[in-house]
Design an enzyme around this catalytic site. Structure first.
Site, PDB file in Angstrom:
ATOM      1  N   CYS A 161      -5.358 -37.267  16.318  1.00 26.71           N
ATOM      2  CA  CYS A 161      -6.039 -36.046  15.878  1.00 26.71           C
ATOM      3  C   CYS A 161      -5.664 -34.864  16.754  1.00 26.71           C
ATOM      4  O   CYS A 161      -5.952 -33.725  16.411  1.00 26.71           O
ATOM      5  CB  CYS A 161      -7.548 -36.253  15.858  1.00 26.71           C
ATOM      6  SG  CYS A 161      -8.235 -36.594  17.478  1.00 26.71           S
ATOM      7  N   ASP A 188      -6.898 -34.121  19.636  1.00 30.35           N
ATOM      8  CA  ASP A 188      -8.009 -33.597  20.425  1.00 30.35           C
ATOM      9  C   ASP A 188      -7.857 -33.957  21.904  1.00 30.35           C
ATOM     10  O   ASP A 188      -7.346 -35.017  22.243  1.00 30.35           O
ATOM     11  CB  ASP A 188      -9.342 -34.131  19.888  1.00 30.35           C
ATOM     12  CG  ASP A 188      -9.642 -33.546  18.519  1.00 30.35           C
ATOM     13  OD1 ASP A 188      -8.936 -32.621  18.111  1.00 30.35           O
ATOM     14  OD2 ASP A 188     -10.589 -34.019  17.874  1.00 30.35           O
ATOM     15  N   CYS A 221     -12.842 -31.885  17.894  1.00 33.19           N
ATOM     16  CA  CYS A 221     -13.777 -31.836  16.779  1.00 33.19           C
ATOM     17  C   CYS A 221     -15.221 -31.775  17.279  1.00 33.19           C
ATOM     18  O   CYS A 221     -15.497 -31.980  18.461  1.00 33.19           O
ATOM     19  CB  CYS A 221     -13.595 -33.078  15.907  1.00 33.19           C
ATOM     20  SG  CYS A 221     -14.222 -34.558  16.683  1.00 33.19           S
ATOM     21  N   CYS A 226     -13.923 -40.609  18.583  1.00 32.54           N
ATOM     22  CA  CYS A 226     -14.243 -39.413  19.369  1.00 32.54           C
ATOM     23  C   CYS A 226     -15.062 -39.807  20.593  1.00 32.54           C
ATOM     24  O   CYS A 226     -14.875 -39.248  21.675  1.00 32.54           O
ATOM     25  CB  CYS A 226     -15.012 -38.416  18.523  1.00 32.54           C
ATOM     26  SG  CYS A 226     -14.335 -38.181  16.873  1.00 32.54           S
TER      27      CYS A 226
HETATM   28 FE1  FES Z   1     -10.348 -36.390  17.285  1.00 28.32          FE
HETATM   29 FE2  FES Z   1     -12.868 -36.333  16.956  1.00 28.32          FE
HETATM   30  S1  FES Z   1     -11.394 -36.131  15.420  1.00 28.32           S
HETATM   31  S2  FES Z   1     -11.826 -36.604  18.797  1.00 28.32           S
END
Ligand code: FES
Length: 145
Positions: free
Chosen positions: A33, A35, A59, A103
């Site tokens: 993702c 992140d 997110c 996450c």
């Molecule tokens: Fe990547 Fe939440 S979608 S940490």
């Protein structure tokens, strides 16, 4: 979809920021993702976490889990901080949707990476702590959650 606690921690995240000269700092990312989460720990001479801050580029669930994770480790010893797993964080938030569990894993990994940094700097061993595999700057791994 999200619990009230998740929404609260997303909208009013606790302990956002940085700690200068932190005792330990860990940055982790999720390759899928994109992140990124960074945790700073201020640890006193009795190995108690007296302050913790985070920065998350990610997110809403990543923000909420990092916020909750900082609250859970605050005031704990470094050994007790090992009990703050992704499950514990998710439970403290009254659950996360299954697609968002990764996450909370990021929060656990960021804490472990910061503890690892602290342990390495101080030549300590923290029981159960392993070298973080997804610390940014090292190999990028494709992981399935
Ligand atoms: Fe990547 Fe939440 S979608 S940490």
């Amino acid at each position: 979809m999200y619990s009230e606690k998740v929404m609260d921690h997303f909208q009013n995240p606790r302990n956002v920021g940085e700690i200068e000269n932190a005792s330990g700092m860990g940055t982790v990312g999720n390759a899928k993702c994109g992140d990124i989460m960074r945790i700073y720990l201020d640890i006193d001479e009795n190995q108690i976490i007296r302050d913790v801050k985070f920065k998350t580029f990610g997110c809403g669930a990543a923000v909420a889990t990092s916020s909750m994770a900082t609250e859970l480790v605050m005031g704990k010893t470094v050994q007790e901080a090992m009990t703050v797993t992704n499950k514990a964080v998710a439970e403290a938030l009254d659950g996360l949707p299954p697609v968002k569990m990764h996450c909370s894993l990021l929060a656990e990994e960021a804490i472990h990476a910061a503890l690892w940094d602290y342990a390495t700097k101080n030549n300590l061993t923290i029981e159960g702590l392993e070298k973080p595999k997804s610390d940014i700057g090292e190999e990028e791994e494709e992981e399935d959650y």
